[in-house]
Write a protein that holds these residues in place. Structure first.
Motif, PDB file in Angstrom:
ATOM      1  N   GLY A  54       0.814  -1.208   0.000  1.00 22.62           N
ATOM      2  CA  GLY A  54       0.000   0.000   0.000  1.00 22.62           C
ATOM      3  C   GLY A  54       0.847   1.257   0.000  1.00 22.62           C
ATOM      4  O   GLY A  54       2.026   1.250   0.383  1.00 22.62           O
ATOM      5  N   LEU A  55       0.248   2.362  -0.418  1.00 22.09           N
ATOM      6  CA  LEU A  55       0.952   3.633  -0.608  1.00 22.09           C
ATOM      7  C   LEU A  55       0.436   4.670   0.376  1.00 22.09           C
ATOM      8  O   LEU A  55      -0.775   4.842   0.538  1.00 22.09           O
ATOM      9  CB  LEU A  55       0.733   4.131  -2.037  1.00 22.09           C
ATOM     10  N   VAL A  56       1.364   5.388   1.039  1.00 22.88           N
ATOM     11  CA  VAL A  56       1.001   6.524   1.873  1.00 22.88           C
ATOM     12  C   VAL A  56       1.391   7.800   1.141  1.00 22.88           C
ATOM     13  O   VAL A  56       2.484   7.898   0.576  1.00 22.88           O
ATOM     14  CB  VAL A  56       1.665   6.457   3.268  1.00 22.88           C
ATOM     15  N   LEU A  57       0.481   8.780   1.107  1.00 22.48           N
ATOM     16  CA  LEU A  57       0.696  10.070   0.458  1.00 22.48           C
ATOM     17  C   LEU A  57       0.526  11.175   1.497  1.00 22.48           C
ATOM     18  O   LEU A  57      -0.557  11.342   2.057  1.00 22.48           O
ATOM     19  CB  LEU A  57      -0.331  10.291  -0.664  1.00 22.48           C
ATOM     20  N   TRP A  58       1.589  11.937   1.747  1.00 22.54           N
ATOM     21  CA  TRP A  58       1.537  13.079   2.661  1.00 22.54           C
ATOM     22  C   TRP A  58       1.631  14.365   1.856  1.00 22.54           C
ATOM     23  O   TRP A  58       2.524  14.518   1.017  1.00 22.54           O
ATOM     24  CB  TRP A  58       2.711  13.053   3.626  1.00 22.54           C
ATOM     25  N   LEU A  59       0.728  15.312   2.118  1.00 28.15           N
ATOM     26  CA  LEU A  59       0.809  16.648   1.537  1.00 28.15           C
ATOM     27  C   LEU A  59       0.560  17.651   2.657  1.00 28.15           C
ATOM     28  O   LEU A  59      -0.411  17.514   3.410  1.00 28.15           O
ATOM     29  CB  LEU A  59      -0.231  16.872   0.436  1.00 28.15           C
ATOM     30  N   THR A  91      10.715   3.011  -3.236  1.00 30.85           N
ATOM     31  CA  THR A  91       9.437   3.582  -3.689  1.00 30.85           C
ATOM     32  C   THR A  91       9.204   4.982  -3.136  1.00 30.85           C
ATOM     33  O   THR A  91       8.172   5.585  -3.421  1.00 30.85           O
ATOM     34  CB  THR A  91       8.272   2.684  -3.239  1.00 30.85           C
ATOM     35  N   CYS A  92      10.139   5.502  -2.342  1.00 28.01           N
ATOM     36  CA  CYS A  92       9.936   6.792  -1.668  1.00 28.01           C
ATOM     37  C   CYS A  92      10.426   7.947  -2.536  1.00 28.01           C
ATOM     38  O   CYS A  92      11.454   7.854  -3.208  1.00 28.01           O
ATOM     39  CB  CYS A  92      10.669   6.807  -0.329  1.00 28.01           C
ATOM     40  N   LYS A  93       9.687   9.041  -2.473  1.00 30.18           N
ATOM     41  CA  LYS A  93      10.063  10.287  -3.139  1.00 30.18           C
ATOM     42  C   LYS A  93       9.501  11.443  -2.329  1.00 30.18           C
ATOM     43  O   LYS A  93       8.589  11.277  -1.515  1.00 30.18           O
ATOM     44  CB  LYS A  93       9.512  10.337  -4.568  1.00 30.18           C
ATOM     45  N   ARG A 129       5.738   3.250  -0.412  1.00 24.97           N
ATOM     46  CA  ARG A 129       4.903   2.054  -0.315  1.00 24.97           C
ATOM     47  C   ARG A 129       5.401   1.145   0.813  1.00 24.97           C
ATOM     48  O   ARG A 129       6.604   1.053   1.082  1.00 24.97           O
ATOM     49  CB  ARG A 129       4.907   1.284  -1.636  1.00 24.97           C
ATOM     50  N   ARG A 130       4.461   0.443   1.426  1.00 29.05           N
ATOM     51  CA  ARG A 130       4.806  -0.458   2.525  1.00 29.05           C
ATOM     52  C   ARG A 130       5.505  -1.713   1.996  1.00 29.05           C
ATOM     53  O   ARG A 130       5.153  -2.255   0.939  1.00 29.05           O
ATOM     54  CB  ARG A 130       3.563  -0.856   3.314  1.00 29.05           C
ATOM     55  N   ARG A 131       6.486  -2.183   2.749  1.00 32.31           N
ATOM     56  CA  ARG A 131       7.208  -3.397   2.394  1.00 32.31           C
ATOM     57  C   ARG A 131       6.265  -4.604   2.404  1.00 32.31           C
ATOM     58  O   ARG A 131       5.246  -4.618   3.100  1.00 32.31           O
ATOM     59  CB  ARG A 131       8.338  -3.654   3.389  1.00 32.31           C
ATOM     60  N   ILE A 190      -0.053  20.096 -17.017  1.00 30.94           N
ATOM     61  CA  ILE A 190       0.870  20.991 -17.707  1.00 30.94           C
ATOM     62  C   ILE A 190       1.432  22.037 -16.754  1.00 30.94           C
ATOM     63  O   ILE A 190       2.200  22.886 -17.158  1.00 30.94           O
ATOM     64  CB  ILE A 190       0.172  21.688 -18.890  1.00 30.94           C
ATOM     65  N   TYR A 191       1.037  21.968 -15.488  1.00 32.48           N
ATOM     66  CA  TYR A 191       1.512  22.950 -14.519  1.00 32.48           C
ATOM     67  C   TYR A 191       3.020  22.778 -14.351  1.00 32.48           C
ATOM     68  O   TYR A 191       3.495  21.693 -14.022  1.00 32.48           O
ATOM     69  CB  TYR A 191       0.788  22.757 -13.186  1.00 32.48           C
ATOM     70  N   PRO A 192       3.816  23.840 -14.546  1.00 35.92           N
ATOM     71  CA  PRO A 192       5.271  23.662 -14.650  1.00 35.92           C
ATOM     72  C   PRO A 192       6.031  23.679 -13.331  1.00 35.92           C
ATOM     73  O   PRO A 192       7.244  23.476 -13.334  1.00 35.92           O
ATOM     74  CB  PRO A 192       5.684  24.862 -15.511  1.00 35.92           C
ATOM     75  N   TYR A 193       5.360  23.923 -12.194  1.00 34.73           N
ATOM     76  CA  TYR A 193       6.092  24.130 -10.953  1.00 34.73           C
ATOM     77  C   TYR A 193       5.875  23.000  -9.949  1.00 34.73           C
ATOM     78  O   TYR A 193       5.732  23.219  -8.756  1.00 34.73           O
ATOM     79  CB  TYR A 193       5.723  25.478 -10.337  1.00 34.73           C
ATOM     80  N   MET A 194       5.853  21.784 -10.453  1.00 34.77           N
ATOM     81  CA  MET A 194       5.826  20.577  -9.621  1.00 34.77           C
ATOM     82  C   MET A 194       7.166  19.868  -9.820  1.00 34.77           C
ATOM     83  O   MET A 194       7.507  19.456 -10.935  1.00 34.77           O
ATOM     84  CB  MET A 194       4.674  19.668 -10.040  1.00 34.77           C
ATOM     85  N   PHE A 195       7.947  19.757  -8.753  1.00 32.39           N
ATOM     86  CA  PHE A 195       9.293  19.198  -8.836  1.00 32.39           C
ATOM     87  C   PHE A 195       9.398  17.969  -7.934  1.00 32.39           C
ATOM     88  O   PHE A 195       9.086  18.043  -6.739  1.00 32.39           O
ATOM     89  CB  PHE A 195      10.332  20.235  -8.421  1.00 32.39           C
ATOM     90  N   VAL A 196       9.841  16.854  -8.482  1.00 29.36           N
ATOM     91  CA  VAL A 196       9.943  15.594  -7.758  1.00 29.36           C
ATOM     92  C   VAL A 196      11.413  15.299  -7.470  1.00 29.36           C
ATOM     93  O   VAL A 196      12.274  15.452  -8.351  1.00 29.36           O
ATOM     94  CB  VAL A 196       9.309  14.439  -8.560  1.00 29.36           C
ATOM     95  N   TYR A 197      11.715  14.870  -6.233  1.00 32.31           N
ATOM     96  CA  TYR A 197      13.071  14.551  -5.817  1.00 32.31           C
ATOM     97  C   TYR A 197      13.136  13.044  -5.530  1.00 32.31           C
ATOM     98  O   TYR A 197      12.403  12.521  -4.690  1.00 32.31           O
ATOM     99  CB  TYR A 197      13.455  15.356  -4.579  1.00 32.31           C
ATOM    100  N   ASN A 198      14.022  12.365  -6.228  1.00 34.82           N
ATOM    101  CA  ASN A 198      14.043  10.904  -6.214  1.00 34.82           C
ATOM    102  C   ASN A 198      14.947  10.303  -5.147  1.00 34.82           C
ATOM    103  O   ASN A 198      14.869   9.099  -4.890  1.00 34.82           O
ATOM    104  CB  ASN A 198      14.491  10.393  -7.591  1.00 34.82           C
TER     105      ASN A 198
END
Length: 435
Positions: free
Chosen positions: A211-216, A283-285, A368-370, A394-402
């Motif tokens: 399962g996936l946890v999403l924090w905002l 799976t974390c970002k 995601r959970r192990r 198309i919003y240009p100001y979303m930046f993902v860090y891997n």
């Protein structure tokens, strides 16, 4: 306002049958929870039953001219019509920035894909108006969605049959949800949490393997739109700073004075979930979503500018209402009504003039959970070419860090000009007068 928002009325009236609450037939109370459970409820989730708007009123109180939740002192924000409308605009702006209800556009549908008759389950912690939970229930009609908040959600027209809402305090534990959900979503609740690390661990335990946890959550600083670095806060010693920054800054400080663990929330989400023992680090970002404040975009692409300016207009409306919604919190911790009104008037003028191009950052982290201890997360089902998710926004100001290293480098970049000396607070002045 999107279709989901239009279906959420701003009348905080709660009715058991309308909300599809599970009836509470047994008097079993979970440890650390105000919720009750039913002996014949096979899902074993927490619920608190409402049978009238009079009963629902027990969760609300009046303070400083606003209706405030009565469940937790650490989340001292309104729960009334104006706040519902503000939150729905905020929701729409975030969805437009993400390009949908969630990041990880490919993995979320794969995680929630119906397989072998298994019921997929979604938990929305801090569901607010319920708009995200309702949207997910419609996007994934085969899944069961549970929304949890401190106060009853407003009345919902055409509530999907696969969603229900509960009142509970996340600070009191989530043991009754352990191991039951494929997706756990937590958005903008950080100022109301007393021990963020504990709530993070509790939320992760609610996941099934894979399962996936999403924090905002919100960043309580504002940033310049040119290079996304800290905008200085205005004060008596720095009148040339940003006045909008001041009530937001004081909201964070007042939340801390009220027992919130908001500073640790900021640290935890910015650093990411890579070190969580329950989550698969592969799976974390983390991510930063910078939402414009005001319709000032002029990038030369008319279609993109229109899109961005709609986001900016929604955020300006959201924040113009939001910085006044926190007045009860600021007054409670020592500021005068006249002072906070002055800050808000100056902040409104800044946003109306649009001379200072600013953005509000949403900090995001997921993982995601192990499958089991020290094991990676289970593989996701393969997606066919016609169902494979395509880029949605198309919003240009979303930046993902891997990686942790990328995330840390961005922390240093954003805060490189941030001062360490705080503006004077009334409590400081009182202490000096005693000395």
């Amino acid at each position: 306002m999107d279709a989901n928002s239009r279906n959420l009325h701003s009348t905080p009236r709660v009715d058991q049958s309308a909300y599809n609450y599970t009836e509470s037939q047994a008097a079993t109370t979970y440890a650390g929870s105000m919720a009750e459970t039913s002996n014949n409820d096979q899902t074993n989730v927490s619920t608190y039953s409402y049978r009238s708007n009079i009963d629902a009123a027990r969760f609300l109180r009046q303070a400083y001219g606003r209706t405030i939740n009565a469940v937790s002192d650490s989340y001292f924000l309104p729960s009334d019509d104006d706040e519902w409308n503000r939150l729905d605009k905020q929701h729409t702006a975030i969805v437009l920035g993400l390009g949908g209800l969630y990041p990880e556009a490919a993995n979320v549908p794969a995680i929630l894909k119906s397989q072998g008759g298994e019921t997929k389950r979604i938990l929305d912690l801090g569901c607010g108006t319920g708009v995200w939970a309702v949207g997910m229930a419609r996007e994934f009609p085969h899944a069961q969605v549970v929304g949890v908040d401190l106060a009853p959600v407003p009345e919902v027209d055409d509530l999907p049959p696969n969603v229900r809402f509960e009142v509970d305090d996340l600070n009191l534990g989530l043991d009754h949800h352990e191991g039951q959900f494929d997706l756990v979503h937590i958005r903008l609740v950080g100022s109301g949490l007393k021990n963020i690390r504990q709530v993070m661990a509790d939320a992760e335990k609610c996941l099934k393997p894979g399962g996936l946890v999403l924090w905002l959550d919100i960043d309580y600083d504002l940033y310049s739109q040119t290079n996304f670095v800290y905008k200085p806060v205005a004060s008596e010693l720095n009148p040339s700073g940003v006045w909008l920054q001041r009530p937001i800054y004081e909201m964070r400080r007042s939340a801390v004075l009220g027992g919130s663990d908001v500073h640790e929330m900021e640290k935890a989400l910015d650093e990411g979930l890579w070190d969580s023992p329950l989550l698969d680090p592969a799976t974390c970002k983390t991510a930063s979503l910078y939402l414009l404040i005001g319709p000032w975009a002029t990038g030369g692409n008319p279609s993109l500018d229109q899109y961005m300016n709609y986001v900016g207009s929604l955020m300006r409306q959201d924040i113009m209402s939001g910085h006044r919604a926190i007045h009860p919190l600021l007054i409670r911790t020592g500021w005068s009504k006249e002072t906070v009104n002055e800050w808000s008037d100056k902040a409104d003028k800044e946003m109306e003039d649009c001379n200072d191009k600013m953005s509000l950052r949403i900090r995001i982290a997921w993982g995601r959970r192990r499958a089991a201890e020290d094991q990676p997360a289970p593989s996701l089902p393969a997606q066919t070419e016609d169902t494979e998710a395509q880029p949605r926004h198309i919003y240009p100001y979303m930046f993902v860090y891997n990686t942790k290293e990328e995330a840390y480098a961005q922390i240093l970049h954003r805060t490189r000009d941030k001062p360490t000396v705080a503006p004077v607070h009334p409590a400081d002045a009182r202490e000096r007068s005693k000395a």
